[in-house]
Each structure stands twice: as C-alpha cells, then as structure tokens.
Motif scaffolding. Structure first.
Motif, PDB file in Angstrom:
ATOM      1  N   UNK A 222      16.720 -26.074  -0.100  1.00  0.00           N
ATOM      2  CA  UNK A 222      17.426 -26.640   0.743  1.00  0.00           C
ATOM      3  C   UNK A 222      18.696 -27.055   0.476  1.00  0.00           C
ATOM      4  N   UNK A 223      18.620 -26.481  -1.177  1.00  0.00           N
ATOM      5  CA  UNK A 223      20.058 -26.922  -2.185  1.00  0.00           C
ATOM      6  C   UNK A 223      20.739 -25.603  -2.398  1.00  0.00           C
ATOM      7  N   UNK A 224      19.465 -24.645  -2.193  1.00  0.00           N
ATOM      8  CA  UNK A 224      19.412 -23.325  -2.540  1.00  0.00           C
ATOM      9  C   UNK A 224      19.354 -23.135  -4.018  1.00  0.00           C
ATOM     10  N   UNK A 225      18.483 -23.728  -4.841  1.00  0.00           N
ATOM     11  CA  UNK A 225      18.186 -23.999  -5.946  1.00  0.00           C
ATOM     12  C   UNK A 225      16.145 -22.453  -6.001  1.00  0.00           C
ATOM     13  N   UNK A 226      16.129 -23.271  -5.163  1.00  0.00           N
ATOM     14  CA  UNK A 226      15.168 -21.903  -4.960  1.00  0.00           C
ATOM     15  C   UNK A 226      15.475 -21.125  -3.253  1.00  0.00           C
ATOM     16  N   UNK A 227      14.581 -20.428  -3.142  1.00  0.00           N
ATOM     17  CA  UNK A 227      13.969 -19.887  -2.102  1.00  0.00           C
ATOM     18  C   UNK A 227      12.844 -21.095  -1.408  1.00  0.00           C
ATOM     19  N   UNK A 228      13.244 -20.902   0.201  1.00  0.00           N
ATOM     20  CA  UNK A 228      12.268 -21.234   0.580  1.00  0.00           C
ATOM     21  C   UNK A 228      11.009 -20.551   0.880  1.00  0.00           C
ATOM     22  N   UNK A 229      11.050 -19.396   0.703  1.00  0.00           N
ATOM     23  CA  UNK A 229       9.772 -18.505  -0.261  1.00  0.00           C
ATOM     24  C   UNK A 229       9.052 -19.213  -1.355  1.00  0.00           C
ATOM     25  N   UNK A 230      10.010 -19.146  -1.846  1.00  0.00           N
ATOM     26  CA  UNK A 230       9.087 -20.014  -3.339  1.00  0.00           C
ATOM     27  C   UNK A 230       8.384 -22.077  -3.600  1.00  0.00           C
ATOM     28  N   UNK A 231       9.272 -22.230  -2.328  1.00  0.00           N
ATOM     29  CA  UNK A 231       8.978 -23.737  -2.867  1.00  0.00           C
ATOM     30  C   UNK A 231       7.179 -23.654  -2.338  1.00  0.00           C
ATOM     31  N   UNK A 232       6.865 -23.367  -1.257  1.00  0.00           N
ATOM     32  CA  UNK A 232       4.974 -23.648  -1.505  1.00  0.00           C
ATOM     33  C   UNK A 232       4.294 -23.362  -2.756  1.00  0.00           C
ATOM     34  N   UNK A 233       4.498 -21.687  -3.299  1.00  0.00           N
ATOM     35  CA  UNK A 233       3.888 -20.991  -4.657  1.00  0.00           C
ATOM     36  C   UNK A 233       4.369 -21.892  -5.326  1.00  0.00           C
TER      37      UNK A 233
END
Length: 402
Positions: A222-233
C-alpha cells in the motif's frame, strides 16, 4: 566415493548425493568430498560441488558470480520453467531481490519480534505442561519440534486456521524440488496442485489478520515499497521457508541434547546458552544441507575452471563440519562459538527469518530446561528423507522430570 581426475585436474565423483544412502547419513560422503578437493565434479548430475567451508562461504557471498536467479535447485531457470513462481528472496538477485528483502528484514528484525517473546513463552510453558502431563515418554519431533512452530508461527504471520495442515507437506515438496526429479519429488507431485492452491489462498490480503507479518507485508504494498503482485509471493516465502526449516532445527537441537547429556546439564545450569545451543545444533546437523548457485561467467576456484552457466552444488552441512574451520567439528559443544556457520546461508541471501527461528528455539528450550532433568533416546529413531533438508521422522525420547 569413487574419485578420478579429469583432464583439467578436477576430482570427479560418481556418487549421487541425493541417493538413499547419502540422505540417510551424509557425513561419510561429505568427508570424502572435502578430502577430494575444493571443487569436485559430480558426474551423475553434471554439476560442480563445493564441500569446504572457505569455498562455500565465498560463493554464498559472491552473488554477482554465483547467482540465485537461475534457481537455487538443480533446475536451471535459464532453460527450464520453474514449477511455481520463483521466490522473490531465495531465487532472485539485486535489484529484484532488494525491496522484498528490505521489507522482511524490517518486519522480522530482532527488535520487532521481541514483543512476541512473552506470549510465545506462555505458549511454550503450556505446551510442555500438557505434554508432560501425559507422560515422560514422547516423540520429540511430532510432539515438540513440529508442534511448537505450528502453534506460534502461523499466528504470527496471521494466516487462518483452515489449511495449516498443508504447511509442512508443501514445504517438504518445495525443498525436495530443489533436487533432481527423483522418487521424493514424484511422491510430492501427487498433491502439488492442491497444496499450492492452499498456500496461495492463505497469502491473500483478505484472509490475513490485521496485526500479523502478512498484513505488514501488504501494508508495504500500500505504501508503494513493493508491488501488489509481490506481496502474496513474499507472504508465501515466509510460509515456505519458515516452518519446515525451524521444525528440523528444533529436532536437531533436541537430538543433540538427547545424545549429549552433559550438554543438557550445561544448559540447565546456564539457560542463557539456549540461543548458542540452537546455533550449534544448526551447525552440527545443518537442517538445510545444500543449495545450488549458477555461474554468471567462467570462474576459477581452487584450480578448477568452472564454465559460465554451470550449476554449483554447495554443501552447507559439509562446510559446517569442515575441520579446517571448526575444532572437533563432529562434537556438539556449548562451549563453542558457532557464529559464522553457513546453516542459515551467508551473504545477501542469508535466512531473513533466522531471528524468528532462534526465538522459537530458545523459548521452547527454556521451558523444557525448567521441567526436565535428563532427556534420552528411548527407541528406534527414523530420518525423514528430503533432497535439501536433513530431517527427522521420529525421535522417541524419555525424560526425567525436575
């Protein structure tokens, strides 16, 4: 080990390090590997191997030459499609590795996880009390080494109760898949679709508790530190690497104490040694035995020219028993400083969850040390074979209560 010398003066071995005999007891093979030379060619799998501490540590530290992005297993991602999306931590190099690593380093740092210590101590006391109330003989693997991490770690991540029974089978297959496509991989492949779907479902934002590690990973997206696609991985990486390894690390330290009663007495006299004990057990047993890297260019190591694009099999367990690095390496000794072992890896890919594992281990050891005077093996033990992990299936013990 049958060793011959190639035309490039590189020792050649015809031993399969993933065979039944080596997985059951890797120590004789590892001793032969170290004696053969700094680099050995393993003809069975067309890979180069390193078993000495200096070479293994150097390769782990040099991600530019020995890359992880081509896969940390035998499969070469340059030419083969991985069976699942690659891990953003274990199977990636900078710059792709940087943001996910930074997020987890912050979330799992020693200061951040210290708040878990009190509640985990209560869980450990309750687990030990319940176990000992049923008797003084039990299986140290199923009743302790597996029970405690499965009790506290999924809660810390914030995953739902449903599906937790799939964590260990999924992790077992993931670590098997780093090896060759042998019968161990084939056995896990029967359930791989079901297990993968179950783990993926537990990584979704909407099923995670609002205060766990998983929610903190999604907050980073949400902060943009990682992408939403990266989060579940990244959540998946926690669930893959954070359970089986800790279970086998706890089994390793319990086995070490059961077979070294003088060291258990030493721990009871000085409970502050609990974290040293766990690190010494990780060095001594090396729950993660091996990992691969891939060369990014021709490189000479120990007189052997390793061509670009070749797989290197690094024997972490062998490095952790190298007598050139460790005095009396085959002894489990709480008087030793085990820091610097490569049981958690080394360099930028070093295990990001090692502080969690140490906290889990020291917490359960402290609870046991208060209640148990002696611990000893009480029946036949059984290893659990895995292409990457040194694991236990069963470790029956008998204890004497304080």
């Amino acid at each position: 080990m049958t060793v011959q010398t190639s035309i490039f003066n590189t020792p050649v071995s015809d031993v399969d390090p993933f065979s039944f005999d080596v997985l059951e007891d890797p120590l004789p093979f590892q001793a032969d590997l170290r004696a053969a030379g700094p680099v050995v060619y393993l003809a069975k799998h067309d890979v180069y191997a390193m078993g000495r501490f200096n070479e293994v540590q150097a390769a782990l530290s040099d991600w530019q030459t020995f890359q992880s992005a081509a896969g940390v297993g035998l499969s070469n991602f340059r030419y083969e499609k991985p069976w699942r999306p690659p891990s953003l931590l274990l199977e990636a190099d900078p710059p792709h590795h940087d943001a996910p690593r930074a997020i987890l380093t912050k979330i799992l740092g020693p200061r951040e996880i210290r708040t878990l210590g009190e509640s985990w101590a209560e869980d450990a006391e309750e687990l030990v009390d319940d176990l000992l109330a049923r008797g003084t003989e039990f299986d140290a693997v199923t009743d302790l080494a597996a029970a405690f991490p499965l009790r506290v770690f999924p809660d810390a991540v914030g995953i739902p109760q449903a599906g937790r029974e799939n964590l260990l089978p999924y992790g077992d297959h993931a670590f098997n898949a780093f090896g060759p496509p042998n019968e161990l991989v084939a056995k896990g492949a029967l359930r791989v679709a079901e297990l993968s779907a179950s783990i993926a479902a537990q990584c979704a934002r909407d099923v995670l508790t609002p205060d766990g590690f998983g929610a903190q990973i999604w907050a980073a997206a949400d902060r943009g530190d990682i992408t939403e696609a990266q989060a579940p991985l990244i959540v998946r990486s926690l669930l893959t690497a954070g359970v089986d390894t800790t279970v086998n690390g706890l089994a390793a330290v319990l086995y070490a104490f059961a077979t070294n009663p003088d060291q258990w007495a030493r721990l009871r006299e000085n409970p502050d040694l609990s974290r040293t004990a766990f690190d010494e057990a990780v060095r001594f047993e090396s729950p993660v035995q091996t990992f691969f890297r891939t060369t990014t260019h021709d490189i000479e190591v120990g007189g052997t020219l390793i061509p670009e694009g070749k797989k290197i099999l690094m024997f972490l367990g062998s490095a952790n028993r190298d007598p050139e690095r460790w005095d009396n390496p085959d002894a489990f000794d709480l008087g030793r400083d085990p820091s610097g072992h490569v049981g958690f890896g080394f360099g930028i890919h070093q295990c990001v969850g090692q502080h969690i594992a140490r906290l889990e281990a020291s917490t359960i050891l402290n609870a046991l040390a208060k209640r148990i005077v002696t611990i000893e093996i009480s029946g036949p033990t059984r290893r659990h074979h895995n292409n990457t992990l040194r694991a236990w299936e069963s470790l029956p013990v008998r204890v004497e209560l304080a």
